[in-house]
Write an enzyme that holds these catalytic residues in place. Structure first.
Site, PDB file in Angstrom:
ATOM      1  N   GLY A  90       0.774  -1.235   0.000  1.00 43.64           N
ATOM      2  CA  GLY A  90       0.000   0.000   0.000  1.00 43.64           C
ATOM      3  C   GLY A  90       0.807   1.288   0.000  1.00 43.64           C
ATOM      4  N   ASP A 124       0.874   3.785   4.342  1.00 40.46           N
ATOM      5  CA  ASP A 124      -0.293   4.283   3.602  1.00 40.46           C
ATOM      6  C   ASP A 124      -1.382   4.746   4.571  1.00 40.46           C
ATOM      7  OD1 ASP A 124      -0.679   1.683   4.505  1.00 40.46           O
ATOM      8  OD2 ASP A 124      -1.569   0.938   2.648  1.00 40.46           O
ATOM      9  N   ASP A 175      -4.593   2.196  10.873  1.00 37.35           N
ATOM     10  CA  ASP A 175      -5.972   1.842  11.174  1.00 37.35           C
ATOM     11  C   ASP A 175      -6.020   1.407  12.641  1.00 37.35           C
ATOM     12  OD1 ASP A 175      -8.638   1.249  10.539  1.00 37.35           O
ATOM     13  OD2 ASP A 175      -8.159  -0.785   9.943  1.00 37.35           O
ATOM     14  N   GLY A 199      -3.560   0.137  14.139  1.00 44.63           N
ATOM     15  CA  GLY A 199      -2.223   0.429  14.641  1.00 44.63           C
ATOM     16  C   GLY A 199      -1.451  -0.818  15.034  1.00 44.63           C
ATOM     17  N   THR A 255      -0.283  -3.392  13.251  1.00 44.72           N
ATOM     18  CA  THR A 255       0.856  -3.721  12.391  1.00 44.72           C
ATOM     19  C   THR A 255       2.056  -2.859  12.775  1.00 44.72           C
ATOM     20  OG1 THR A 255      -0.736  -4.081  10.614  1.00 44.72           O
ATOM     21  CG2 THR A 255       1.587  -3.986   9.980  1.00 44.72           C
ATOM     22  N   LEU A 256       1.795  -1.575  12.888  1.00 40.02           N
ATOM     23  CA  LEU A 256       2.860  -0.617  13.138  1.00 40.02           C
ATOM     24  C   LEU A 256       3.473  -0.769  14.521  1.00 40.02           C
ATOM     25  CD1 LEU A 256       4.042   1.278  11.259  1.00 40.02           C
ATOM     26  CD2 LEU A 256       2.532   3.071  12.073  1.00 40.02           C
ATOM     27  N   LYS A 273      -6.520   6.875  10.577  1.00 40.73           N
ATOM     28  CA  LYS A 273      -7.916   6.655  11.000  1.00 40.73           C
ATOM     29  C   LYS A 273      -7.922   6.495  12.508  1.00 40.73           C
ATOM     30  CE  LYS A 273     -10.028   3.737   7.436  1.00 40.73           C
ATOM     31  NZ  LYS A 273     -10.442   2.334   7.176  1.00 40.73           N
ATOM     32  N   ASP A 286      -5.806  -0.638  -1.552  1.00 40.68           N
ATOM     33  CA  ASP A 286      -6.603  -1.554  -2.377  1.00 40.68           C
ATOM     34  C   ASP A 286      -7.879  -2.019  -1.701  1.00 40.68           C
ATOM     35  OD1 ASP A 286      -5.153  -3.228  -0.415  1.00 40.68           O
ATOM     36  OD2 ASP A 286      -6.041  -4.892  -1.515  1.00 40.68           O
ATOM     37  N   ARG A 303      -5.353   0.204  -6.634  1.00 39.12           N
ATOM     38  CA  ARG A 303      -4.117   0.782  -6.093  1.00 39.12           C
ATOM     39  C   ARG A 303      -3.587   1.909  -6.976  1.00 39.12           C
ATOM     40  NH1 ARG A 303      -2.106  -2.390  -1.888  1.00 39.12           N
ATOM     41  NH2 ARG A 303      -2.464  -4.627  -2.015  1.00 39.12           N
TER      42      ARG A 303
END
Ligand code: IMP
Ligand code: MG
Length: 177
Positions: free
Chosen positions: A42, A98, A101, A103, A105-106, A129, A157, A163
């Site tokens: 992304g 990108d 959301d 959070g 993953t980060l 978000k 996506d 994308r």
């Protein structure tokens, strides 16, 4: 059901925001080398634009992660599908995202990269978000705060589609008639 995309952030607005973020980064890292970490897939459009908008020497790194869970929500179980292939010890690293959301993953990614001893580690995202946040993350550079809508384009996506739109749109589903 028909997929309908309504333009939400124009190409021009994106370009302007990329220039603003680049100016902030340049100011914070004057004359220093930067290592951007792109979280596939992304973030590729944003990283390509942002890296060309800053005057610093920028090294590009790519990482691919997947999270187990259902398809619309990421879980905290992050699997590294592809890691960056160079050490980041004592480097100025910026994770380029990108969208943040939940959070999740980060949060995992940040801890993982911090453990490698970078000189600095910042997070730069084009979209945020905040309403959906589950794991706390400090965002250093943020493009746009958006409401809880599903967005596509500029790298983002839906089922791998859209994308390559040069704007960001809100996706909705409408009855076909
Ligand atoms: P999270 O912050 O761990 O929940 O995951 C963020 C990732 O979920 C992003 O990098 C995107 O790949 C995906 N994502 C979250 N919200 C959206 C959206 O509105 N459109 C497209 N992808 C999204
Ligand atoms: Mg992503």
């Amino acid at each position: 059901m028909k997929e309908v995309i309504r333009e939400y952030i124009s190409k021009e607005k994106l370009e302007e925001k990329v220039r603003e973020l680049a100016a902030m980064i340049e100011k914070d890292f004057e004359g220093e080398e930067l290592h951007f970490v792109c979280v596939l897939k992304g973030s590729i459009m944003f990283m390509a634009d942002l890296s060309r908008a800053v005057k610093n020497n920028v090294y590009l790194h790519f990482m691919d992660v997947s999270s187990y869970g259902n398809s619309t929500e990421s879980s905290g179980n992050i699997k590294i599908l592809m890691d960056i292939d160079e050490p980041i010890k004592d480097k100025n690293v910026i994770i380029v995202e990108d969208i943040i959301d939940s959070g999740r993953t980060l949060a995992v990614l940040k801890d993982m990269l911090l453990a490698r001893g970078p000189k600095s580690l910042k997070i730069c995202t084009i979209l945020n978000k905040p309403d959906r946040r589950v794991s706390h993350v400090d965002v250093d550079y943020e493009g746009f705060k958006i409401p809880d809508e599903f967005v596509v384009g500029y790298g983002l996506d839906y089922a791998q589609k859209y994308r390559n739109l040069d704007y960001i749109g809100i996706l909705s589903f409408e009855e076909e008639n």
